[in-house]
Design a protein around this motif. Structure first.
Motif, PDB file in Angstrom:
ATOM      1  N   LEU A 135       0.833  -1.205   0.000  1.00 25.66           N
ATOM      2  CA  LEU A 135       0.000   0.000   0.000  1.00 25.66           C
ATOM      3  C   LEU A 135       0.867   1.253   0.000  1.00 25.66           C
ATOM      4  CD1 LEU A 135      -2.756  -1.051   2.599  1.00 25.66           C
ATOM      5  CD2 LEU A 135      -2.836  -1.227   0.100  1.00 25.66           C
ATOM      6  N   SER A 136       2.010   1.194  -0.650  1.00 25.70           N
ATOM      7  CA  SER A 136       2.936   2.324  -0.678  1.00 25.70           C
ATOM      8  C   SER A 136       2.270   3.556  -1.283  1.00 25.70           C
ATOM      9  CB  SER A 136       4.178   1.960  -1.487  1.00 25.70           C
ATOM     10  OG  SER A 136       4.976   3.104  -1.699  1.00 25.70           O
ATOM     11  N   PRO A 137       2.111   4.650  -0.542  1.00 27.22           N
ATOM     12  CA  PRO A 137       1.460   5.855  -1.104  1.00 27.22           C
ATOM     13  C   PRO A 137       2.178   6.423  -2.329  1.00 27.22           C
ATOM     14  CG  PRO A 137       1.524   5.968   1.297  1.00 27.22           C
ATOM     15  CD  PRO A 137       2.366   4.787   0.906  1.00 27.22           C
ATOM     16  N   PRO A 138       3.514   6.551  -2.367  1.00 24.39           N
ATOM     17  CA  PRO A 138       4.134   7.091  -3.578  1.00 24.39           C
ATOM     18  C   PRO A 138       3.884   6.234  -4.812  1.00 24.39           C
ATOM     19  CG  PRO A 138       5.668   7.165  -1.729  1.00 24.39           C
ATOM     20  CD  PRO A 138       4.515   6.340  -1.297  1.00 24.39           C
ATOM     21  N   LEU A 139       3.974   4.910  -4.631  1.00 25.57           N
ATOM     22  CA  LEU A 139       3.783   4.031  -5.780  1.00 25.57           C
ATOM     23  C   LEU A 139       2.333   4.036  -6.242  1.00 25.57           C
ATOM     24  CD1 LEU A 139       5.338   2.202  -7.616  1.00 25.57           C
ATOM     25  CD2 LEU A 139       4.907   0.305  -6.058  1.00 25.57           C
ATOM     26  N   LEU A 140       1.395   4.018  -5.308  1.00 26.90           N
ATOM     27  CA  LEU A 140      -0.014   4.066  -5.687  1.00 26.90           C
ATOM     28  C   LEU A 140      -0.380   5.408  -6.320  1.00 26.90           C
ATOM     29  CD1 LEU A 140      -1.718   2.289  -2.633  1.00 26.90           C
ATOM     30  CD2 LEU A 140      -1.222   1.352  -4.905  1.00 26.90           C
ATOM     31  N   PHE A 142       1.589   7.264  -8.087  1.00 27.34           N
ATOM     32  CA  PHE A 142       2.134   7.211  -9.440  1.00 27.34           C
ATOM     33  C   PHE A 142       1.215   6.436 -10.374  1.00 27.34           C
ATOM     34  CE2 PHE A 142       4.831   4.724 -12.405  1.00 27.34           C
ATOM     35  CZ  PHE A 142       5.229   5.774 -13.222  1.00 27.34           C
ATOM     36  N   LEU A 143       0.701   5.308  -9.916  1.00 30.95           N
ATOM     37  CA  LEU A 143      -0.189   4.499 -10.747  1.00 30.95           C
ATOM     38  C   LEU A 143      -1.521   5.207 -11.008  1.00 30.95           C
ATOM     39  CD1 LEU A 143       0.420   0.985  -9.135  1.00 30.95           C
ATOM     40  CD2 LEU A 143       1.257   1.784 -11.354  1.00 30.95           C
ATOM     41  N   PHE A 144      -2.112   5.772  -9.958  1.00 31.75           N
ATOM     42  CA  PHE A 144      -3.414   6.399 -10.124  1.00 31.75           C
ATOM     43  C   PHE A 144      -3.326   7.707 -10.907  1.00 31.75           C
ATOM     44  CE2 PHE A 144      -4.660   3.596  -6.568  1.00 31.75           C
ATOM     45  CZ  PHE A 144      -5.780   3.032  -7.146  1.00 31.75           C
ATOM     46  N   TRP A 145      -2.184   8.382 -10.857  1.00 35.19           N
ATOM     47  CA  TRP A 145      -2.016   9.563 -11.692  1.00 35.19           C
ATOM     48  C   TRP A 145      -2.085   9.180 -13.171  1.00 35.19           C
ATOM     49  CZ3 TRP A 145      -2.360  14.327 -12.925  1.00 35.19           C
ATOM     50  CH2 TRP A 145      -1.628  14.851 -13.987  1.00 35.19           C
ATOM     51  N   ASN A 146      -1.441   8.102 -13.530  1.00 34.79           N
ATOM     52  CA  ASN A 146      -1.495   7.657 -14.915  1.00 34.79           C
ATOM     53  C   ASN A 146      -2.904   7.235 -15.315  1.00 34.79           C
ATOM     54  OD1 ASN A 146       1.397   7.337 -16.321  1.00 34.79           O
ATOM     55  ND2 ASN A 146       1.630   7.000 -14.124  1.00 34.79           N
ATOM     56  N   LEU A 147      -3.607   6.566 -14.413  1.00 33.10           N
ATOM     57  CA  LEU A 147      -4.992   6.207 -14.707  1.00 33.10           C
ATOM     58  C   LEU A 147      -5.856   7.447 -14.890  1.00 33.10           C
ATOM     59  CD1 LEU A 147      -5.545   3.205 -12.259  1.00 33.10           C
ATOM     60  CD2 LEU A 147      -5.133   3.120 -14.730  1.00 33.10           C
ATOM     61  N   ALA A 148      -5.615   8.471 -14.072  1.00 30.15           N
ATOM     62  CA  ALA A 148      -6.373   9.720 -14.219  1.00 30.15           C
ATOM     63  C   ALA A 148      -6.076  10.386 -15.564  1.00 30.15           C
ATOM     64  CB  ALA A 148      -6.041  10.670 -13.072  1.00 30.15           C
ATOM     65  N   ALA A 218       6.654   9.922 -19.356  1.00 26.71           N
ATOM     66  CA  ALA A 218       5.918   9.123 -18.367  1.00 26.71           C
ATOM     67  C   ALA A 218       6.310   7.655 -18.452  1.00 26.71           C
ATOM     68  CB  ALA A 218       4.417   9.296 -18.584  1.00 26.71           C
ATOM     69  N   ALA A 219       6.483   7.136 -19.681  1.00 30.21           N
ATOM     70  CA  ALA A 219       6.920   5.746 -19.830  1.00 30.21           C
ATOM     71  C   ALA A 219       8.318   5.559 -19.261  1.00 30.21           C
ATOM     72  CB  ALA A 219       6.879   5.346 -21.309  1.00 30.21           C
ATOM     73  N   ALA A 220       9.189   6.545 -19.497  1.00 28.07           N
ATOM     74  CA  ALA A 220      10.544   6.455 -18.952  1.00 28.07           C
ATOM     75  C   ALA A 220      10.526   6.513 -17.431  1.00 28.07           C
ATOM     76  CB  ALA A 220      11.406   7.582 -19.526  1.00 28.07           C
ATOM     77  N   TRP A 221       9.633   7.313 -16.865  1.00 29.81           N
ATOM     78  CA  TRP A 221       9.522   7.367 -15.398  1.00 29.81           C
ATOM     79  C   TRP A 221       9.106   5.996 -14.855  1.00 29.81           C
ATOM     80  CZ3 TRP A 221       9.980  11.892 -12.266  1.00 29.81           C
ATOM     81  CH2 TRP A 221       9.710  11.679 -10.917  1.00 29.81           C
ATOM     82  N   GLY A 222       8.150   5.363 -15.525  1.00 28.23           N
ATOM     83  CA  GLY A 222       7.757   4.021 -15.104  1.00 28.23           C
ATOM     84  C   GLY A 222       8.896   3.028 -15.218  1.00 28.23           C
ATOM     85  N   ASP A 223       9.680   3.124 -16.293  1.00 30.57           N
ATOM     86  CA  ASP A 223      10.860   2.266 -16.420  1.00 30.57           C
ATOM     87  C   ASP A 223      11.845   2.525 -15.295  1.00 30.57           C
ATOM     88  OD1 ASP A 223       9.997   0.968 -18.687  1.00 30.57           O
ATOM     89  OD2 ASP A 223      10.853   2.459 -20.049  1.00 30.57           O
ATOM     90  N   GLY A 224      11.983   3.797 -14.910  1.00 29.61           N
ATOM     91  CA  GLY A 224      12.903   4.123 -13.812  1.00 29.61           C
ATOM     92  C   GLY A 224      12.446   3.534 -12.490  1.00 29.61           C
ATOM     93  N   LEU A 303       2.580  -4.860 -13.101  1.00 30.11           N
ATOM     94  CA  LEU A 303       1.556  -3.825 -12.974  1.00 30.11           C
ATOM     95  C   LEU A 303       2.048  -2.503 -13.568  1.00 30.11           C
ATOM     96  CD1 LEU A 303      -1.252  -3.151 -11.805  1.00 30.11           C
ATOM     97  CD2 LEU A 303      -0.085  -2.444  -9.693  1.00 30.11           C
ATOM     98  N   ILE A 304       3.285  -2.130 -13.278  1.00 28.65           N
ATOM     99  CA  ILE A 304       3.844  -0.890 -13.840  1.00 28.65           C
ATOM    100  C   ILE A 304       3.935  -0.988 -15.362  1.00 28.65           C
ATOM    101  CG2 ILE A 304       5.925   0.537 -13.932  1.00 28.65           C
ATOM    102  CD1 ILE A 304       6.391  -0.163 -10.992  1.00 28.65           C
ATOM    103  N   GLY A 305       4.342  -2.157 -15.847  1.00 27.08           N
ATOM    104  CA  GLY A 305       4.444  -2.313 -17.287  1.00 27.08           C
ATOM    105  C   GLY A 305       3.101  -2.242 -17.988  1.00 27.08           C
ATOM    106  N   LEU A 306       2.064  -2.853 -17.390  1.00 27.94           N
ATOM    107  CA  LEU A 306       0.758  -2.906 -18.036  1.00 27.94           C
ATOM    108  C   LEU A 306      -0.023  -1.603 -17.899  1.00 27.94           C
ATOM    109  CD1 LEU A 306      -0.447  -6.509 -17.068  1.00 27.94           C
ATOM    110  CD2 LEU A 306       0.308  -5.701 -19.314  1.00 27.94           C
ATOM    111  N   LEU A 307       0.122  -0.908 -16.774  1.00 19.75           N
ATOM    112  CA  LEU A 307      -0.671   0.299 -16.540  1.00 19.75           C
ATOM    113  C   LEU A 307       0.056   1.581 -16.916  1.00 19.75           C
ATOM    114  CD1 LEU A 307      -2.541  -0.352 -13.164  1.00 19.75           C
ATOM    115  CD2 LEU A 307      -3.268  -0.820 -15.511  1.00 19.75           C
TER     116      LEU A 307
END
Length: 390
Positions: A135-140, A142-148, A218-224, A303-307
């Motif tokens: 339930l890491s807040p920074p990681l979540l 990051f994921l929900f920002w991309n979904l938004a 954004a894709a590069a940030w996810g790769d990072g 999850l990072i790769g797919l989302l």
């Protein structure tokens, strides 16, 4: 009763819609020529005599109505713009470079994703570098920002602007403000007029280029972020688990099941149950083995790769394709008011003379004058009697 002439002038070019389709380099040269016309009306950069000569040369290659030739307005405007920009390249190289896409866009398309990659790899991606909090807040965040972002893109794609609604955009409004500043200088005025006109014509094209850059970043940030998790797992042993004050075990299970649903559906990784999550609670005291921790690391990487990574790369490719397609055919409305002075100097005007009463022999004299003016033979007929002194 004397003759009463009635004259029909040119149509209002501001309301007249005439669209031509040109490539991006041609559109940029057209816009720069019009910016020079608007920003330097006194002819301090290119003198009036030089402009007249350029327009005569352009007319010679596109058809001169004065010689009875049909005017090819597209060819005329492009030839005129080419000659003006070529002259500026020797006299004002800084201004002439506006006819080319800015160089900073090229290196920004590489530098910004590289910075995002390094930022994602170096910034601590979870609360504790020695553990993976499910339930890491920074990681979540990051994921929900991309979904938004995906939701906003869908909303903007489905939204249709009302008829006649034109939004110039922030860059166009800023360029318009620069064009109105008295202290911008002559070259600054021309550059501001260019930016304003270009964002009106090529704003959609530039928007696609910025989308491509931002999606790649954004894709590069996810790769990072994924790289940070992998590198961390190479040099330390993660402690996998979760903790929450407000959420109970069933709620955490429902949330994580929804979050990892794409991973379970599209990868061979197996789903998890309530009992497994109960063991992963940091306060349970249960020993989580390396294989189980490795499984959760792989689930987060998937999850990072797919989302994030895969959708952003697809969006970047789509934006690149759209920009390349738009650059091949940029629509320019030559009926815009900015083209009125240029085309008004070469477009023939229609003049209709209504003779209410010309008097004896007057119509013959006027007809003879009109035929001689257009280069035709004088009409045969009775000659008008010469005027006599009183």
């Amino acid at each position: 009763m004397s003759s009463l002439p009635r004259i029909e002038g040119l149509q209002d070019l501001a309301a007249h819609q005439e669209k031509i389709h040109v490539t991006e380099p041609q559109a940029r040269r057209l816009v720069l020529a019009q910016a020079l016309e608007a920003g330097d009306p006194q002819g301090r950069l290119v003198g009036a005599v030089e402009r007249d000569q350029i327009e005569r040369d352009a007319l010679a290659s596109s058809g001169d109505p004065a010689r009875g030739e049909p005017l090819d307005e597209r060819t005329y405007l492009l030839a005129r713009a080419d000659r003006l920009v070529d002259l500026l390249s020797h006299r004002q190289p800084t201004l002439s470079r506006l006819a080319q896409p800015p160089a900073w866009q090229t290196w920004l398309a590489w530098v910004l994703p590289l910075v995002a990659l390094l930022a994602g790899a170096l910034i601590d991606r979870i609360d504790n570098p020695r553990q993976v909090n499910l339930l890491s807040p920074p990681l979540l965040a990051f994921l929900f920002w991309n979904l938004a972002v995906y939701v906003m893109l869908i909303v903007f794609a489905l939204r249709r602007p009302g008829p006649g609604v034109k939004v110039p955009g922030a860059w166009a409004r800023m360029a318009q403000g620069l064009a109105g500043r008295a202290g911008s200088g002559l070259r600054g005025q021309v550059a501001a007029h260019f930016q304003l006109a270009w964002w009106r014509i090529g704003g959609a094209l530039e928007g696609q280029r910025w989308r491509r850059i931002l999606h790649l970043a954004a894709a590069a940030w996810g790769d990072g972020v994924a790289l940070s998790i992998v590198l961390g797992g190479l040099v330390r042993e993660y402690r996998i688990g979760w903790e929450s004050t407000l959420l109970d075990l069933p709620q955490v299970h429902a949330f994580l099941s929804a979050l990892f649903a794409p991973v379970v559906a599209l990868t061979p990784l197996q789903p998890f149950g309530v009992d497994e999550l109960a063991r992963l609670h940091f306060g349970s005291g249960a020993d989580v083995g390396r294989m189980e921790a490795r499984r959760w690391v792989f689930m987060y990487l998937a999850l990072i790769g797919l989302l994030v990574v895969l959708p952003r790369l697809l969006l970047a490719m789509f934006a690149w394709w759209r920009a390349a397609w738009m650059a091949r055919s940029v629509t320019v409305d030559i009926g815009h008011e900015s083209f009125a002075p240029v085309l008004g100097r070469v477009r023939p005007a229609r003049v209709t003379l209504l003779l209410a009463h010309a008097g004896e022999g007057g119509s013959t004299v006027i007809e003879q004058a009109l035929r001689q003016g257009e280069g035709g033979p004088a009409p045969r007929g009775p000659r008008a009697a010469p005027a006599r002194a009183p």
